[in-house]
Design a protein around this motif. Structure first.
Motif, PDB file in Angstrom:
ATOM      1  N   VAL A   1      -7.140   1.318  -0.752  1.00 21.47           N
ATOM      2  CA  VAL A   1      -6.152   0.750   0.163  1.00 21.47           C
ATOM      3  C   VAL A   1      -6.669  -0.564   0.733  1.00 21.47           C
ATOM      4  O   VAL A   1      -5.916  -1.534   0.884  1.00 21.47           O
ATOM      5  N   THR A   2      -7.971  -0.603   1.036  1.00 20.35           N
ATOM      6  CA  THR A   2      -8.577  -1.837   1.534  1.00 20.35           C
ATOM      7  C   THR A   2      -8.436  -2.961   0.513  1.00 20.35           C
ATOM      8  O   THR A   2      -8.066  -4.090   0.862  1.00 20.35           O
TER       9      THR A   2
ATOM     10  N   PRO B   1       0.812  -1.229   0.000  1.00 20.62           N
ATOM     11  CA  PRO B   1       0.000   0.000   0.000  1.00 20.62           C
ATOM     12  C   PRO B   1       0.841   1.273   0.000  1.00 20.62           C
ATOM     13  O   PRO B   1       0.480   2.254  -0.656  1.00 20.62           O
ATOM     14  N   LEU B   2       1.970   1.253   0.724  1.00 27.65           N
ATOM     15  CA  LEU B   2       2.795   2.459   0.790  1.00 27.65           C
ATOM     16  C   LEU B   2       3.432   2.777  -0.555  1.00 27.65           C
ATOM     17  O   LEU B   2       3.316   3.908  -1.061  1.00 27.65           O
TER      18      LEU B   2
ATOM     19  N   THR C   1      -5.152  12.888   0.699  1.00 19.54           N
ATOM     20  CA  THR C   1      -5.346  11.920  -0.376  1.00 19.54           C
ATOM     21  C   THR C   1      -5.570  10.508   0.151  1.00 19.54           C
ATOM     22  O   THR C   1      -6.543   9.842  -0.232  1.00 19.54           O
ATOM     23  N   ILE C   2      -4.661  10.027   0.992  1.00 22.66           N
ATOM     24  CA  ILE C   2      -4.749   8.649   1.489  1.00 22.66           C
ATOM     25  C   ILE C   2      -6.070   8.389   2.208  1.00 22.66           C
ATOM     26  O   ILE C   2      -6.726   7.366   1.945  1.00 22.66           O
TER      27      ILE C   2
ATOM     28  N   GLY D   1       5.977  -0.956  -5.705  1.00 24.81           N
ATOM     29  CA  GLY D   1       4.569  -0.901  -6.119  1.00 24.81           C
ATOM     30  C   GLY D   1       3.813  -2.184  -5.943  1.00 24.81           C
ATOM     31  O   GLY D   1       2.594  -2.177  -5.881  1.00 24.81           O
ATOM     32  N   GLY D   2       4.510  -3.310  -5.924  1.00 28.27           N
ATOM     33  CA  GLY D   2       3.845  -4.590  -5.740  1.00 28.27           C
ATOM     34  C   GLY D   2       3.211  -5.148  -6.989  1.00 28.27           C
ATOM     35  O   GLY D   2       2.810  -6.306  -7.012  1.00 28.27           O
ATOM     36  N   GLY D   3       3.104  -4.337  -8.024  1.00 24.79           N
ATOM     37  CA  GLY D   3       2.481  -4.785  -9.263  1.00 24.79           C
ATOM     38  C   GLY D   3       1.660  -3.673  -9.884  1.00 24.79           C
ATOM     39  O   GLY D   3       1.195  -2.754  -9.202  1.00 24.79           O
TER      40      GLY D   3
END
Length: 319
Positions: A230-231, A112-113, A222-223, A183-185
């Motif tokens: 994010v969920t 998420p970060l 924003t977050i 980014g994780g993807g």
């Protein structure tokens, strides 16, 4: 004068009539939904049933239900590898659970970060080549995961980019964690970016007028407003970390392996999914134990996912 009794303004409430066609449609709809639910539940019921079978029944019987239920398969997972002649290694399950939880804990922060930072750059910041880089990133979504396994194996080996100097990532869990710092993807980045594009610019301008920096705007404005994305990222990160089977098999195969004084071999990077597969495939008498592993695996995933969804849902901004 109009007298009333239990009715406002002396008017009786109208009764909505339900046609016979509507009743029949609802009955058919609920019947189909019930049948579909049963079909979806059958594999889970079959898994639970076989986890309660003896070694011989789990090996030779294909009956859906068993008469002789036993719970020693679950006992085998944690401290006893002699029940019913099973040759499963109980410590392997605990080791796989430990490494899986470590990977999940890391990815729950990293994905998420990092995806939020990259998505914020694509959605809110203006820089040369932004759109080109975004479409190149989307292009990576078109590549099947199997196509990238061999290049990743070479990169993570001693002869690859990350192997210079003799450091071999294939002996560690780094291939399942460090790449998620970027980014994780593409799916996570794309999803978060689309949510950020839906935030009106007035919020950013108001924050700028109040003297907020770009980092403060991201963290405080924003977050919180993209908590639904994010969920979703958290949920996908958990499920993908639990489903690390083909990457675990092709990149590390659970190695390195260490044999203790008792002659039991421990695979140091073997995760839960690979542990269950190895237990089922390596010993015909451990089929029941492997099914018990899968049941506990399912309960862990369900508990973590429901807890995570409950926590993040409370923090979502209602718009």
């Amino acid at each position: 004068m109009i007298t009333t009794k239990n009715y406002s303004y002396g008017l009786k409430p109208s009764k909505k009539r339900v046609s016979a066609q509507t009743v029949v449609s609802n009955v058919i709809l609920y019947a189909l939904m019930t049948a579909l639910a049963i079909v979806l539940l059958v594999p889970y019921l079959y898994m639970i049933n076989r986890s309660l079978m003896t070694a011989d029944n789990a090996k030779y019987s294909y009956d859906f239900f068993t008469k002789d239920w036993m719970f020693s398969n679950f006992k085998t997972l944690f401290y006893d590898n002699t029940v019913e002649g099973n040759s499963a290694n109980p410590l392997a399950y605990l080791s796989g659970l430990k490494w899986t939880v470590i990977i999940i804990a890391f990815n729950l922060v990293a994905v998420p970060l990092s995806s939020s930072l990259i998505a914020y750059s694509f959605a809110k910041l203006k820089w040369t080549g932004r759109n080109v880089m975004f479409f190149l990133m989307l292009g990576t979504m078109m590549l099947p995961a199997a196509v990238t396994q061999l290049p990743l194996y070479v990169m993570y080996s001693q002869n690859g980019i990350f192997g210079n100097g003799g450091f071999n990532w294939l002996d560690t869990i780094y291939p399942f964690t460090i790449p998620n710092l970027f980014g994780g993807g593409a799916v996570y980045i794309f999803l978060t970016r689309q949510f950020m594009l839906g935030i009106p610019k007035d919020f950013d301008e108001a924050a700028k007028i109040d003297g907020a920096t770009g980092w403060q705007t991201l963290r405080r404005v924003t977050i919180p407003m993209v908590m639904p994305s994010v969920t979703i990222c958290l949920f996908l990160s958990i499920t993908n970390s639990f489903k690390l089977y083909d990457q675990n098999l092709s990149l590390t195969a659970g190695l390195p392996a260490v044999t203790d004084a008792g002659g039991i071999t421990h695979k140091m990077t073997q995760l839960l999914a690979l542990c269950i597969s190895d237990t089922y495939g390596n010993s015909a008498r451990a089929h029941g134990t492997a099914q018990a592993m899968a049941v506990v695996f399912f309960l862990i995933v369900a508990a973590i996912s429901l807890t995570q969804l409950s926590i993040t849902h409370r923090r979502e901004v209602q718009q």
